[in-house]
Design an enzyme around this catalytic site. Sequence first.
Site, PDB file in Angstrom:
ATOM      1  NE  ARG A 237      -4.183  -1.648   0.102  1.00 32.64           N
ATOM      2  CZ  ARG A 237      -4.238  -2.707  -0.691  1.00 32.64           C
ATOM      3  NH1 ARG A 237      -3.239  -2.950  -1.516  1.00 32.64           N
ATOM      4  NH2 ARG A 237      -5.270  -3.512  -0.684  1.00 32.64           N
ATOM      5  CG  ASP A 261       2.580  -2.270  -8.438  1.00 29.90           C
ATOM      6  OD1 ASP A 261       2.666  -1.917  -9.637  1.00 29.90           O
ATOM      7  OD2 ASP A 261       1.589  -2.886  -7.981  1.00 29.90           O
ATOM      8  CD  GLU A 266      -2.173   3.611  -5.777  1.00 26.59           C
ATOM      9  OE1 GLU A 266      -3.015   2.760  -6.083  1.00 26.59           O
ATOM     10  OE2 GLU A 266      -1.010   3.319  -5.443  1.00 26.59           O
ATOM     11  CG  HIS A 298      -2.046  -0.477  -7.457  1.00 26.53           C
ATOM     12  ND1 HIS A 298      -2.613   0.261  -6.447  1.00 26.53           N
ATOM     13  CD2 HIS A 298      -2.085  -1.771  -7.032  1.00 26.53           C
ATOM     14  CE1 HIS A 298      -2.975  -0.535  -5.455  1.00 26.53           C
ATOM     15  NE2 HIS A 298      -2.667  -1.781  -5.793  1.00 26.53           N
TER      16      HIS A 298
END
Length: 335
Positions: A237, A261, A266, A298
């Site tokens: 996260r 990622d 985001e 992500h």
Amino acid sequence: MAYRIAVFDAKPYDIATFDKTNESYGFELVYHKEHLDKNNVLLASNSDAVCIFVNAKVDSDVIEKLHSYGVKLIALRCAGFNNVDIAAATKAGIKVVRVPDYSPHAIAEHTLALMLCLNRKIHRAFLRTRDSNFSLIGFQGFDMYGKTIGVIGTGKIGKIATGLFLGLGMNVIAYDLYPDTKWAEATGVKYASLDELYAKSDIITLHCPLTKETEYIISDQSISKMKDGVMIINTGRGKLIHTKHLIEGLLSGKVGYAGLDVYEEEGAYFYEDHSDSIMTDDVLARLLSFNNVIVTSHQAFFTQEAMSNIAHTTMDNIKDFFEGKELKNEVISKA
């Protein structure tokens, strides 16, 4: 009569997977490209349920509108549910279900991919050789074999990732609030305190959930305890890492590599194409300027198997609800 499901944030790959899966369920799927929020909740009218993803913003006002439209179920096609006001949904009599896991192997493998790519500079070599530059200057990496990796979080993903690291001959130390000692003994993994993990790890990878205890587990304080040149990987996260502190570590050289990622802010960028616009997030823009940082969108979960699992679990959750069965993936309000 088929139940009508409003599917928000529907990308072409979502539509293809859900349409194929729905052949066995027979729901009426109505796709919307928008994220569900207060500005477009009207699109959910005349629906029996809504299906949403991580960027939806389902607060109490949206819940109230959904209730007035007769929506009875919110089906998250993801594991996280912090973007839904669960207490408000419970009060309105709307059930919330989720997909708790879909492919831990996909995320573990993406973690390893980021590590290898950063170490051997694959991302830079790809760009350089396309320009007919075959110089090796600046590309020296290190053997992963024999290095120590700290795994924070040893749930399904952390355990599978650990298996990959052990296969490379790495030394694994782990931290978890609820250590699985039987697994550790069977695999030869050693549990340690966070301070010990920070001090001994050449690479640190995050696989823990985001809680009050783990928010910003990577910050200036923890980075100061790490080895010089440490590699940090986050496929968990975004808010596990304090991004500004990470950037300070990169600038000083304390952090040698970062593979991300996820990103704490985001929501404004990930999953969408912003290539024709100016990036207004200065922190993200700064991150992207480092040649020893890789940011992916992500996408660690994004495999054929994971997408199929997400669709089937989501459809099962919806089917169980309308058939009055027990909801094994229901999100229960703690309020």
